[in-house]
Write a protein that holds these residues in place. Structure first.
Motif, short mmCIF file in Angstrom:
data_model
loop_
_atom_site.label_atom_id
_atom_site.label_comp_id
_atom_site.label_asym_id
_atom_site.label_seq_id
_atom_site.Cartn_x
_atom_site.Cartn_y
_atom_site.Cartn_z
N ALA A 135 26.28 -0.01 18.97
CA ALA A 135 25.23 -0.32 18.00
C ALA A 135 24.19 -1.26 18.62
O ALA A 135 23.00 -1.14 18.34
CB ALA A 135 25.85 -0.96 16.76
N PHE A 136 24.65 -2.19 19.45
CA PHE A 136 23.71 -3.11 20.11
C PHE A 136 22.77 -2.36 21.03
O PHE A 136 21.57 -2.62 21.07
CB PHE A 136 24.50 -4.16 20.89
N GLY A 137 23.30 -1.39 21.79
CA GLY A 137 22.45 -0.60 22.67
C GLY A 137 21.44 0.23 21.91
O GLY A 137 20.27 0.34 22.31
N ILE A 138 21.87 0.83 20.79
CA ILE A 138 20.95 1.63 19.97
C ILE A 138 19.83 0.75 19.42
O ILE A 138 18.65 1.12 19.48
CB ILE A 138 21.72 2.32 18.83
N PHE A 139 20.20 -0.40 18.90
CA PHE A 139 19.19 -1.31 18.34
C PHE A 139 18.22 -1.78 19.41
O PHE A 139 16.99 -1.78 19.21
CB PHE A 139 19.88 -2.50 17.69
N LEU A 140 18.74 -2.17 20.56
CA LEU A 140 17.89 -2.70 21.63
C LEU A 140 16.91 -1.65 22.14
O LEU A 140 15.70 -1.91 22.30
CB LEU A 140 18.77 -3.22 22.77
N LEU A 141 17.40 -0.44 22.38
CA LEU A 141 16.53 0.62 22.89
C LEU A 141 15.57 1.14 21.82
O LEU A 141 14.43 1.49 22.13
CB LEU A 141 17.38 1.77 23.43
N ARG A 142 16.02 1.18 20.59
CA ARG A 142 15.13 1.62 19.52
C ARG A 142 13.94 0.69 19.37
O ARG A 142 12.79 1.13 19.24
CB ARG A 142 15.91 1.69 18.22
N GLN A 143 14.18 -0.63 19.42
CA GLN A 143 13.08 -1.57 19.34
C GLN A 143 12.15 -1.44 20.54
O GLN A 143 10.93 -1.61 20.42
CB GLN A 143 13.62 -3.00 19.25
N THR A 144 12.69 -1.13 21.70
CA THR A 144 11.87 -0.96 22.91
C THR A 144 11.04 0.32 22.82
O THR A 144 9.84 0.31 23.15
CB THR A 144 12.76 -0.93 24.14
N PHE A 145 11.66 1.41 22.40
CA PHE A 145 10.95 2.68 22.30
C PHE A 145 9.80 2.62 21.29
O PHE A 145 8.79 3.30 21.45
CB PHE A 145 11.91 3.80 21.92
N LYS A 146 9.96 1.81 20.24
CA LYS A 146 8.92 1.72 19.23
C LYS A 146 7.67 1.02 19.76
O LYS A 146 6.60 1.13 19.16
CB LYS A 146 9.45 0.97 17.99
N THR A 147 7.79 0.29 20.85
CA THR A 147 6.62 -0.39 21.43
C THR A 147 5.81 0.54 22.34
O THR A 147 4.71 0.17 22.76
CB THR A 147 7.05 -1.62 22.24
N VAL A 148 6.35 1.73 22.65
CA VAL A 148 5.62 2.67 23.50
C VAL A 148 4.49 3.30 22.68
O VAL A 148 4.73 3.81 21.59
CB VAL A 148 6.56 3.76 24.03
N PRO A 149 3.25 3.28 23.17
CA PRO A 149 2.13 3.83 22.40
C PRO A 149 2.30 5.32 22.11
O PRO A 149 2.76 6.09 22.95
CB PRO A 149 0.92 3.58 23.32
N ARG A 150 1.91 5.72 20.92
CA ARG A 150 1.99 7.12 20.53
C ARG A 150 1.08 8.00 21.39
O ARG A 150 1.33 9.20 21.54
CB ARG A 150 1.59 7.26 19.06
N GLU A 151 0.04 7.40 21.95
CA GLU A 151 -0.89 8.18 22.77
C GLU A 151 -0.19 8.81 23.98
O GLU A 151 -0.59 9.88 24.44
CB GLU A 151 -2.04 7.30 23.24
N LEU A 152 0.85 8.13 24.49
CA LEU A 152 1.58 8.70 25.61
C LEU A 152 2.31 9.96 25.20
O LEU A 152 2.38 10.93 25.96
CB LEU A 152 2.55 7.66 26.18
#
Length: 276
Positions: free
Chosen positions: A151-168
């Motif tokens: 669960a910690f890995g899912i939360f950590l990566l989910r928060q990171t992925f959400k910072t990636v711009p949608r334009e990419l």
């Protein structure tokens, strides 16, 4: 013109320095005692004299008293298996939560966060019964299987992925990239520091795990290092702290060496993980 520093700021900095030294000593003193005990005969375990003879016999005795090559192999296979499974499952789940909209996604993510509040030791009985029903008891797989989903890995990566711009995403889609290609070629490379930080936490946690491997295994063929160390405290001749500390140092040496060699990468990874 440089503004003068306030006395309050100087006192605050001095307090931080003193606190750091106190914490460093609290961490260093047990390590120094372990080094002294491991490299000296048992008669000098509590006698700190300059003429105490140095010896490597404690390490030889510890290596001969337990099948350390097998324990090291089991531990390496265990932490590698758990980390690989966690990275794959956490990456896929985090990408789905961060970039796809589907019914019940928020509820499912709340359930993932709820798992962070559950101590693994609470589930020992249920996990043991499950491993017994699956016929996996006393295997390396039985030790790692309950930890495959993090669960910690899912939360950590989910928060990171959400910072990636949608334009990419849009640019990659225009180029004809699939969702899998976008994940592997855009998101995963950008989250590399987070993967390193999570990997360090995962490996150190499961390298040092003791209670669950002790319960679910009962043979040398499947037991890791931490459980193997108990052989030194269950002898009829009493406890020999020199051999115990030597065995403990051999067990923790890989993690200590990894930290000393890659401490800059460790700190940078955790700093970037915190900033994101």
């Amino acid at each position: 013109m440089i503004a003068p520093t306030s006395p309050f700021a100087d006192r605050h900095r001095a307090l931080e320095t003193v606190s750091a030294w106190v914490l460093a000593l609290l961490w260093l003193l047990p390590l120094l005692y372990a080094l002294w005990t491991a490299f000296h005969p048992a008669a000098f375990a509590t006698r700190f004299t300059l003429d105490a003879p140095l010896t490597l016999q404690n390490f030889v005795n510890a290596w001969q008293a337990a099948p350390f090559p097998r324990y090291f192999l089991n531990t390496f296979l265990l932490v590698t298996m758990i980390l690989a499974a966690q990275l794959v499952l956490a990456t896929l789940a985090a990408y789905a939560f961060a970039r796809f909209t589907f019914r019940g996604s928020n509820v499912m993510f709340m359930l993932v966060l709820l798992q962070l509040m559950v101590m693994p030791d609470i589930l020992i009985v249920e996990n043991y019964q499950t491993m017994n029903l699956l016929g996996l008891r006393d295997t390396i797989l039985s030790i790692g299987l309950p930890y495959f989903a993090s669960a910690f890995g899912i939360f950590l990566l989910r928060q990171t992925f959400k910072t990636v711009p949608r334009e990419l995403d849009e640019a990659a889609t225009v180029e004809g990239a699939s969702a899998w290609q976008i994940l592997m070629q855009v998101y995963v490379p950008l989250a590399r520091p987070i993967y390193i930080a999570f990997g360090l936490v995962s490996v150190s946690t499961h390298w040092n795990n003791f209670l669950w491997p002790l319960i679910v295994t009962n043979s040398v063929e499947s037991r890791p290092l931490t459980v193997g160390l108990q052989v030194f405290s269950s002898t009829d001749q009493g406890v020999d702290w020199s051999i115990i500390t030597a065995a403990t140092l051999m067990t923790s040496a890989p993690l200590l060496l990894a930290f000393l060699l890659f401490q800059r990468q460790f700190v940078q990874s955790f700093m970037r993980a915190g900033i994101r």
